[in-house]
Design a protein around this motif. Structure first.
Motif, PDB file in Angstrom:
ATOM      1  N   ILE A 314       0.832  -1.210   0.000  1.00 55.03           N
ATOM      2  CA  ILE A 314       0.000   0.000   0.000  1.00 55.03           C
ATOM      3  C   ILE A 314       0.869   1.263   0.000  1.00 55.03           C
ATOM      4  O   ILE A 314       0.503   2.275  -0.589  1.00 55.03           O
ATOM      5  CB  ILE A 314      -1.002   0.005   1.195  1.00 55.03           C
ATOM      6  N   THR A 315       2.031   1.206   0.646  1.00 47.63           N
ATOM      7  CA  THR A 315       2.899   2.385   0.667  1.00 47.63           C
ATOM      8  C   THR A 315       3.244   2.819  -0.751  1.00 47.63           C
ATOM      9  O   THR A 315       3.251   4.004  -1.068  1.00 47.63           O
ATOM     10  CB  THR A 315       4.184   2.096   1.461  1.00 47.63           C
ATOM     11  N   GLY A 316       3.521   1.848  -1.613  1.00 47.99           N
ATOM     12  CA  GLY A 316       3.839   2.161  -2.996  1.00 47.99           C
ATOM     13  C   GLY A 316       2.636   2.709  -3.751  1.00 47.99           C
ATOM     14  O   GLY A 316       2.757   3.651  -4.535  1.00 47.99           O
ATOM     15  N   VAL A 390       7.709   4.435   8.071  1.00 52.39           N
ATOM     16  CA  VAL A 390       6.420   3.761   8.017  1.00 52.39           C
ATOM     17  C   VAL A 390       6.596   2.259   8.175  1.00 52.39           C
ATOM     18  O   VAL A 390       7.641   1.722   7.839  1.00 52.39           O
ATOM     19  CB  VAL A 390       5.712   4.015   6.667  1.00 52.39           C
ATOM     20  N   GLY A 391       5.568   1.617   8.682  1.00 49.42           N
ATOM     21  CA  GLY A 391       5.513   0.159   8.642  1.00 49.42           C
ATOM     22  C   GLY A 391       5.530  -0.494  10.002  1.00 49.42           C
ATOM     23  O   GLY A 391       5.016  -1.580  10.183  1.00 49.42           O
ATOM     24  N   GLU A 392       6.160   0.166  10.960  1.00 55.34           N
ATOM     25  CA  GLU A 392       6.280  -0.418  12.297  1.00 55.34           C
ATOM     26  C   GLU A 392       6.709   0.718  13.221  1.00 55.34           C
ATOM     27  O   GLU A 392       7.155   1.764  12.745  1.00 55.34           O
ATOM     28  CB  GLU A 392       7.329  -1.533  12.294  1.00 55.34           C
ATOM     29  N   PRO A 393       6.584   0.496  14.514  1.00 56.88           N
ATOM     30  CA  PRO A 393       7.066   1.539  15.418  1.00 56.88           C
ATOM     31  C   PRO A 393       8.565   1.735  15.221  1.00 56.88           C
ATOM     32  O   PRO A 393       9.293   0.765  15.006  1.00 56.88           O
ATOM     33  CB  PRO A 393       6.779   0.959  16.805  1.00 56.88           C
ATOM     34  N   ILE A 394       9.019   2.968  15.239  1.00 57.25           N
ATOM     35  CA  ILE A 394      10.460   3.199  15.121  1.00 57.25           C
ATOM     36  C   ILE A 394      11.031   3.343  16.529  1.00 57.25           C
ATOM     37  O   ILE A 394      10.539   4.138  17.335  1.00 57.25           O
ATOM     38  CB  ILE A 394      10.802   4.402  14.222  1.00 57.25           C
ATOM     39  N   VAL A 414       8.900  12.374   9.940  1.00 55.12           N
ATOM     40  CA  VAL A 414       7.477  12.072  10.026  1.00 55.12           C
ATOM     41  C   VAL A 414       7.286  10.565  10.183  1.00 55.12           C
ATOM     42  O   VAL A 414       7.553   9.797   9.275  1.00 55.12           O
ATOM     43  CB  VAL A 414       6.680  12.664   8.835  1.00 55.12           C
ATOM     44  N   ASP A 415       6.880  10.190  11.377  1.00 59.60           N
ATOM     45  CA  ASP A 415       6.603   8.788  11.704  1.00 59.60           C
ATOM     46  C   ASP A 415       5.127   8.577  11.400  1.00 59.60           C
ATOM     47  O   ASP A 415       4.260   8.952  12.180  1.00 59.60           O
ATOM     48  CB  ASP A 415       6.926   8.571  13.187  1.00 59.60           C
ATOM     49  N   THR A 416       4.857   7.989  10.227  1.00 62.24           N
ATOM     50  CA  THR A 416       3.481   7.928   9.730  1.00 62.24           C
ATOM     51  C   THR A 416       2.825   6.612  10.104  1.00 62.24           C
ATOM     52  O   THR A 416       3.257   5.550   9.660  1.00 62.24           O
ATOM     53  CB  THR A 416       3.473   8.077   8.198  1.00 62.24           C
ATOM     54  N   TRP A 417       1.795   6.679  10.906  1.00 63.96           N
ATOM     55  CA  TRP A 417       1.048   5.468  11.247  1.00 63.96           C
ATOM     56  C   TRP A 417      -0.160   5.336  10.327  1.00 63.96           C
ATOM     57  O   TRP A 417      -0.960   6.267  10.223  1.00 63.96           O
ATOM     58  CB  TRP A 417       0.567   5.484  12.711  1.00 63.96           C
ATOM     59  N   TRP A 418      -0.287   4.172   9.720  1.00 63.97           N
ATOM     60  CA  TRP A 418      -1.457   3.869   8.889  1.00 63.97           C
ATOM     61  C   TRP A 418      -1.435   2.407   8.526  1.00 63.97           C
ATOM     62  O   TRP A 418      -0.602   1.655   9.053  1.00 63.97           O
ATOM     63  CB  TRP A 418      -1.525   4.786   7.657  1.00 63.97           C
ATOM     64  N   GLN A 419      -2.331   1.981   7.667  1.00 66.51           N
ATOM     65  CA  GLN A 419      -2.490   0.559   7.345  1.00 66.51           C
ATOM     66  C   GLN A 419      -2.989   0.399   5.908  1.00 66.51           C
ATOM     67  O   GLN A 419      -3.530   1.359   5.343  1.00 66.51           O
ATOM     68  CB  GLN A 419      -3.557  -0.075   8.253  1.00 66.51           C
ATOM     69  N   THR A 420      -2.851  -0.791   5.380  1.00 65.10           N
ATOM     70  CA  THR A 420      -3.438  -1.084   4.068  1.00 65.10           C
ATOM     71  C   THR A 420      -4.914  -0.665   4.062  1.00 65.10           C
ATOM     72  O   THR A 420      -5.411  -0.102   3.098  1.00 65.10           O
ATOM     73  CB  THR A 420      -3.323  -2.595   3.769  1.00 65.10           C
ATOM     74  N   GLU A 421      -5.583  -0.932   5.167  1.00 67.09           N
ATOM     75  CA  GLU A 421      -7.010  -0.655   5.268  1.00 67.09           C
ATOM     76  C   GLU A 421      -7.332   0.836   5.290  1.00 67.09           C
ATOM     77  O   GLU A 421      -8.426   1.244   4.926  1.00 67.09           O
ATOM     78  CB  GLU A 421      -7.570  -1.251   6.574  1.00 67.09           C
ATOM     79  N   GLY A 505      -6.577  -3.072  15.198  1.00 60.75           N
ATOM     80  CA  GLY A 505      -5.730  -4.236  15.476  1.00 60.75           C
ATOM     81  C   GLY A 505      -4.436  -3.872  16.178  1.00 60.75           C
ATOM     82  O   GLY A 505      -3.620  -4.736  16.474  1.00 60.75           O
ATOM     83  N   ASP A 506      -4.227  -2.582  16.445  1.00 63.15           N
ATOM     84  CA  ASP A 506      -3.007  -2.142  17.122  1.00 63.15           C
ATOM     85  C   ASP A 506      -3.283  -1.737  18.572  1.00 63.15           C
ATOM     86  O   ASP A 506      -4.358  -1.236  18.886  1.00 63.15           O
ATOM     87  CB  ASP A 506      -2.407  -0.910  16.416  1.00 63.15           C
ATOM     88  N   GLY A 507      -2.281  -1.950  19.401  1.00 61.23           N
ATOM     89  CA  GLY A 507      -2.304  -1.407  20.747  1.00 61.23           C
ATOM     90  C   GLY A 507      -1.722   0.001  20.721  1.00 61.23           C
ATOM     91  O   GLY A 507      -0.958   0.348  19.820  1.00 61.23           O
ATOM     92  N   GLY A 520       2.189  -1.929  18.937  1.00 66.31           N
ATOM     93  CA  GLY A 520       2.265  -3.164  18.147  1.00 66.31           C
ATOM     94  C   GLY A 520       0.904  -3.831  18.014  1.00 66.31           C
ATOM     95  O   GLY A 520      -0.081  -3.396  18.615  1.00 66.31           O
ATOM     96  N   ARG A 521       0.854  -4.896  17.225  1.00 66.22           N
ATOM     97  CA  ARG A 521      -0.420  -5.564  16.952  1.00 66.22           C
ATOM     98  C   ARG A 521      -0.920  -6.281  18.208  1.00 66.22           C
ATOM     99  O   ARG A 521      -0.137  -6.805  18.990  1.00 66.22           O
ATOM    100  CB  ARG A 521      -0.245  -6.608  15.844  1.00 66.22           C
ATOM    101  N   VAL A 522      -2.218  -6.310  18.346  1.00 65.51           N
ATOM    102  CA  VAL A 522      -2.805  -7.054  19.458  1.00 65.51           C
ATOM    103  C   VAL A 522      -3.478  -8.329  18.954  1.00 65.51           C
ATOM    104  O   VAL A 522      -4.107  -9.053  19.702  1.00 65.51           O
ATOM    105  CB  VAL A 522      -3.830  -6.197  20.249  1.00 65.51           C
ATOM    106  N   HIS A 531       6.811  -6.002   6.876  1.00 65.85           N
ATOM    107  CA  HIS A 531       5.857  -6.808   6.114  1.00 65.85           C
ATOM    108  C   HIS A 531       4.901  -7.470   7.083  1.00 65.85           C
ATOM    109  O   HIS A 531       5.294  -8.058   8.072  1.00 65.85           O
ATOM    110  CB  HIS A 531       6.558  -7.903   5.307  1.00 65.85           C
ATOM    111  N   ARG A 532       3.653  -7.393   6.706  1.00 64.42           N
ATOM    112  CA  ARG A 532       2.629  -7.942   7.563  1.00 64.42           C
ATOM    113  C   ARG A 532       2.411  -9.417   7.232  1.00 64.42           C
ATOM    114  O   ARG A 532       2.162  -9.760   6.081  1.00 64.42           O
ATOM    115  CB  ARG A 532       1.381  -7.135   7.263  1.00 64.42           C
ATOM    116  N   ILE A 533       2.528 -10.263   8.225  1.00 61.05           N
ATOM    117  CA  ILE A 533       2.403 -11.703   8.010  1.00 61.05           C
ATOM    118  C   ILE A 533       1.425 -12.281   9.028  1.00 61.05           C
ATOM    119  O   ILE A 533       1.577 -12.071  10.232  1.00 61.05           O
ATOM    120  CB  ILE A 533       3.787 -12.397   8.142  1.00 61.05           C
TER     121      ILE A 533
END
Ligand code: WT7
Length: 655
Positions: A314-316, A390-394, A414-421, A505-507, A520-522, A531-533
């Motif tokens: 999604i970032t791309g 982007v992608g995970e907590p830094i 800029v620490d950007t929080w977001w998701q594919t959704e 889905g995040d805490g 992080g994910r809950v 990468h989300r797995i």
């Protein structure tokens, strides 16, 4: 639902790094006033933005409607527009000869540039070629492409003729590609002969062939020549773009799409079952990506903007293709890796192209930190103004390294929080406006209303200094509208866990100053190198092996990747534990998903810790993998507590 926070960020720091950072490129926006207005007069705010940032073929009627409960969200209804027109055509009068895309090839020194006028002609030829071969408005097209301009061109061509694209990251295996083609019953696939990455060759066409052998729905495979290698060719199904394109007219009319027509689907992993194809629609997605790109990266006329992600994620989509191009900026596509040919590659790229905004993932920064900062001194990085992550907590150490050695203490981070959704950024600092805290994604973007919920009963935790799960209280324009073909799943994953909210889905923690910190994910979703797995996918890949009877996969902290994959596997009675078998199991996961999901640790286990009702106790497996077996908590509810001792010993052996 189980909503304990088990992501590891190591973030305890909440010091403000400085009041307003940087002194350059300071935006004149009054964040607080504009943010308040974006909530208080949401329709007014968004309709103004929509009319000023996008070009419409016909105006919309209603700004927003629908609710999280019913999942019938719609924005800018009855409006007509085209994504490709907004990203390309409308810039022609003012920017025909401005560079739209810089392609930095895998081998350094081989960059190419495409102007907006050239981009339009290339997109039109591909669009006409697709039409010629029968692609019609509403047909889904799977793209399995290397990081070359043709990937962006193909996306835009799809958008132009109203054919939703479904981009599959070229690191996914043939099996994963097949599942995604089948899920959307795609008749059309587009690929290249081969891809290149970090000096290695990726046999894209062969992978597509293997995937399509299980896809009777596929009628046509469009193939670009990239490396010009000799690849298999099925005369009744495959077409060479190099043969079609020269005969195509370099103009193709745009379809007038409804605001709510699907622009694309993109698959992502959840905690259960198969990957889901999140569907993004046209107007809201374009508006949100355009507005965030503009403000979060503080775009100025003449900027060179580089997001070094892959268009397969999604970032791309949002921040290489749509967001930057809608703003008429120059967007760089990077085909290689941060370590090829050496760990100075990013900084070489910044110096060569005088990059102003640079957007990467914390895992890449951590990988580079291991080599020390000296190499950053060898390059001229003075063009940089905004550094994104982007992608995970830094982690604050990586944040500081980025700030000090790359940004020279003068750039905004800029620490950007977001998701594919979410389609675009929801929480992020704004350059020159937000006083930053290393490791915090700071504050919500305009029109975004985050809440921290108590995971136990779902009530809103008000005030500051609270921790719980992160949810959104109102919709934003680029929220995914459905899971393709499975609206029930959309509701059950995002809308039903906490009624009236979108569940991320995040805490999350909101600190004493109101700053947001993602913990992080809950759920059972892992984040490996950004990468989300889904653990369920890795487990189903493992149990598909004849020697495996049961598998449980958990994450553990890994210094560069963020999280590593620890797979507990029990074997069938006949199977024998061996090094070869472990290697086969690794290969099994690569074949089912892709190399990026390769297990870090495989623990052949005599049994798994289960409750008396047969439920696997993942909490215990996580603790063991994290090396925290002295804080396992209560194991008395286990059917066979002795199994835990064996696992602790085994993990100590392999880690
Ligand atoms: C998950 C979404 C968004 C594009 C790339 C990943 C995590 C993402 C941050 C951040 C902390 C972050 C979250 C989120 N995440 N950005 N800045 N700080 N965590 O997209 O594959 O859909 O994954 O990535 O856990 O839920 P994705």
């Amino acid at each position: 639902m189980e909503a304990e926070t088990h992501g590891k960020t190591g973030v305890v720091n909440d010091e403000v790094i400085n009041e307003v950072h940087p002194p350059v490129g300071v935006s004149s926006l009054d964040y607080k006033a504009l943010y308040e207005r974006s909530l208080a007069d949401s329709d007014g705010f968004w309709s103004e933005q929509a009319r000023s940032l996008l070009t419409w073929f016909s105006d919309f009627q209603n700004v927003q409607q629908g609710s999280f409960e019913t999942g019938d969200i719609a924005w800018f209804t009855a409006g007509k527009l085209n994504a490709c027109y907004n990203a390309v055509d409308r810039h022609i009068p003012a920017r025909a000869n401005q560079v739209a895309i810089i392609h930095e090839a895998d081998e350094p020194g081989q960059s190419t540039k495409i102007t907006y006028a050239e981009l339009l002609a290339k997109v039109c030829r591909v669009a006409n070629a697709m039409k010629e071969m029968g692609v019609r408005k509403g047909d889904f097209v799977t793209l399995y492409m290397p990081m070359v301009p043709e990937a962006a061109i193909a996306m835009l061509a799809c958008a132009r003729i109203g054919a939703p694209h479904s981009v599959v990251f070229a690191g996914f295996s043939a099996d994963a590609l097949r599942d995604r083609i089948l899920n959307a019953s795609c008749k059309f696939v587009m690929t290249a002969d081969e891809g290149k990455r970090g000096g290695k060759t990726i046999p894209l066409k062969r992978i597509v062939d293997a995937a399509c052998s299980g896809c009777p729905c596929v009628k046509t495979v469009f193939v670009f020549k990239n490396t010009c290698a000799d690849v298999p060719f099925a005369a009744t199904r495959d077409v060479w773009m190099s043969e079609l394109l020269p005969n195509m007219r370099p103009y193709c009319p745009c379809e007038a799409m409804d605001s709510e027509d699907t622009l694309f689907i993109l698959y992502t992993s959840g905690s259960t079952g198969q990957p889901k194809g999140l569907a993004h629609t046209t107007a809201g997605y374009l508006l949100h990506t355009a507005l965030t790109t503009k403000h979060v990266f503080d775009l100025k006329e003449g900027d060179v903007y580089a997001c070094v992600a892959d268009v397969g994620w999604i970032t791309g989509h949002s921040y290489i293709v749509y967001g930057p191009l809608i703003n008429g900026t120059t967007s760089l596509m990077f085909e290689s890796t941060p370590l090829y040919p050496d760990h100075g590659r990013y900084w070489d790229l910044v110096q060569t192209h005088k990059v102003n905004q640079f957007y990467t993932a914390p895992t890449a920064i951590r990988a580079l930190m291991r080599f020390g900062p000296e190499i950053t001194e060898k390059y001229d990085l003075s063009s940089l103004r905004v550094l994104g992550t982007v992608g995970e907590p830094i982690n604050p150490e990586a944040w500081r390294w980025y700030n000090e050695h790359v940004g020279k203490g003068k750039c905004s981070i800029v620490d950007t929080w977001w998701q594919t959704e979410t389609g675009g950024h929801l929480m992020t600092p704004l350059p020159g406006i937000t006083p930053m805290k290393p490791g915090s994604c700071c504050f919500p973007f305009f029109g975004v209303e985050p809440v921290v919920l108590d995971p136990k009963d779902g009530h809103e935790l008000t005030g500051n200094d609270v921790e719980g799960v992160l949810a959104m209280k109102r919709a934003w324009p680029s929220i995914a509208r459905t899971v393709y073909g499975d609206h029930e799943r959309y509701l059950s994953v995002y809308m039903n866990p906490y009624k009236g909210y979108y569940f991320t889905g995040d805490g999350c923690r909101r600190d004493k100053d109101g700053y947001y910190w993602i913990t992080g994910r809950v759920d059972d979703v892992l984040n490996v190198s950004g990468h989300r797995i889904g653990t369920a996918e890795v487990e189903s890949a493992l149990v598909a092996h004849a020697s495996v009877s049961e598998a449980a996969v958990v994450g553990f902290p890994e210094p560069v990747k963020g999280q590593g994959l620890c797979c507990y596997v029990t074997l069938t009675a006949k199977a024998v534990e061996s090094g070869d078998l472990v290697a086969e199991l690794r290969m099994q996961v690569r074949q089912h998903i892709g190399a990026f999901a390769t297990p870090d640790v495989i623990v052949i286990s005599p049994g798994l810790p289960k409750t008396r009702s047969g439920k696997i106790m993942r909490r215990i497996l996580r603790k063991v993998a994290e090396g925290e077996s002295d804080s396992l908590g209560d194991v008395s509810t286990l059917a066979d507590p002795s199994v835990v001792e064996v696992l602790i010993a085994k993990v100590a052996d392999v880690m």
